[in-house]
Design a protein around this motif. Sequence first.
Motif, PDB file in Angstrom:
ATOM      1  N   ARG A   1      -5.753  -0.933   5.350  1.00 49.04           N
ATOM      2  CA  ARG A   1      -5.755  -0.716   3.892  1.00 49.04           C
ATOM      3  C   ARG A   1      -4.851  -1.711   3.188  1.00 49.04           C
ATOM      4  O   ARG A   1      -5.145  -2.159   2.085  1.00 49.04           O
ATOM      5  CB  ARG A   1      -5.316   0.726   3.595  1.00 49.04           C
ATOM      6  N   ARG A   2      -3.733  -2.083   3.811  1.00 46.64           N
ATOM      7  CA  ARG A   2      -2.804  -2.991   3.137  1.00 46.64           C
ATOM      8  C   ARG A   2      -3.302  -4.425   3.095  1.00 46.64           C
ATOM      9  O   ARG A   2      -2.785  -5.235   2.328  1.00 46.64           O
ATOM     10  CB  ARG A   2      -1.438  -2.909   3.814  1.00 46.64           C
TER      11      ARG A   2
ATOM     12  N   TYR B   1      -4.207  -5.390  -0.388  1.00 48.36           N
ATOM     13  CA  TYR B   1      -3.157  -5.839  -1.295  1.00 48.36           C
ATOM     14  C   TYR B   1      -2.925  -7.340  -1.132  1.00 48.36           C
ATOM     15  O   TYR B   1      -2.708  -8.063  -2.110  1.00 48.36           O
ATOM     16  CB  TYR B   1      -1.860  -5.077  -1.026  1.00 48.36           C
TER      17      TYR B   1
ATOM     18  N   ALA C   1      -8.369  -0.883  -1.490  1.00 45.65           N
ATOM     19  CA  ALA C   1      -7.432   0.071  -0.900  1.00 45.65           C
ATOM     20  C   ALA C   1      -7.717   1.489  -1.404  1.00 45.65           C
ATOM     21  O   ALA C   1      -7.667   2.459  -0.641  1.00 45.65           O
ATOM     22  CB  ALA C   1      -5.998  -0.334  -1.229  1.00 45.65           C
TER      23      ALA C   1
ATOM     24  N   VAL D   1       4.804  -0.752  -1.861  1.00 44.96           N
ATOM     25  CA  VAL D   1       3.807  -1.696  -1.335  1.00 44.96           C
ATOM     26  C   VAL D   1       3.207  -2.530  -2.457  1.00 44.96           C
ATOM     27  O   VAL D   1       2.993  -3.734  -2.322  1.00 44.96           O
ATOM     28  CB  VAL D   1       2.701  -0.929  -0.579  1.00 44.96           C
TER      29      VAL D   1
END
Length: 284
Positions: free
Chosen positions: A1-2, A5, A13, A133
Amino acid sequence: RRLAYLAFEPRLAVMNAALYCGLLVGSLLVFKQVGWLSPVTAFGIMGGAGLLASAWSLHGVSIKGGLALVQSTLQEHWQFGKWLFAMSLAGWLSKDVYYFLTAGLLGTQETAAFRALNNLVTPLEQVLTALGVLLLPWLASPRADHDRTGMMRHAVIISLTMTLLVLVYLAVVSLWARPLLWILYRGEYNGFAWMLPGLIAAQAFRAISAGPLLALLAHRNSKAAFWSGLAGAAATLTFGAWFIRLWSLRGLVLGLLLSAAVPAFLLINLFRNRLARSAAGMAE
């Protein structure tokens, strides 16, 4: 998921998290309906939902550079990430080990009450983690430009924003503590509602130190972040255990506050020292 970013695609995400949530909840309901639900199958469902959501997300993020890029990235991230891995272990010792201390020193009823009350703090913790994050790349930009003043300003804004968020959450949840506990647990833990402000207040220390922590990570100084987490773990295993033995659940809340305050204090001082060294280097 990161990865989303890093690719500047936070939309992916969000979709990943939504897909994981849907697969997880839907599968749990199906397994419960057919009578297959157990701790083992629940963990299997969590893993399967995460795997499927991750596989879907990889299609939306393109990684260029081939095997050589992967190898160099792994080497670089190991130098940085090994301290983050150690910091996560220290963070577990700083906070989650309180469940074991409470169970061993007080008993299962007190541990259950602690878990039940902490369920109302978990959403705030997850929001703070997600903000960290999301904001780390924003904080890293002045570092890349060698803008010490800009980094300081960004770090202060992050800490103030997160602290304000914690204070608002503290006010709202503390005001509605008993109705929320009644809705969730049919009033079984209403007698422990007094713990909730202290549990949330511990997150205020995390919020205050969020800017310095992210600034140190932007400087790739994850080792310093680890030492602060280790200090929190030491506070838990010494004073935290002692407080629980002396004052029961009140000692637990006091221990949590101390375990959060110690790393926050160190992070702020480490950040100030780092800025002072950077300023001295620029002057030379």
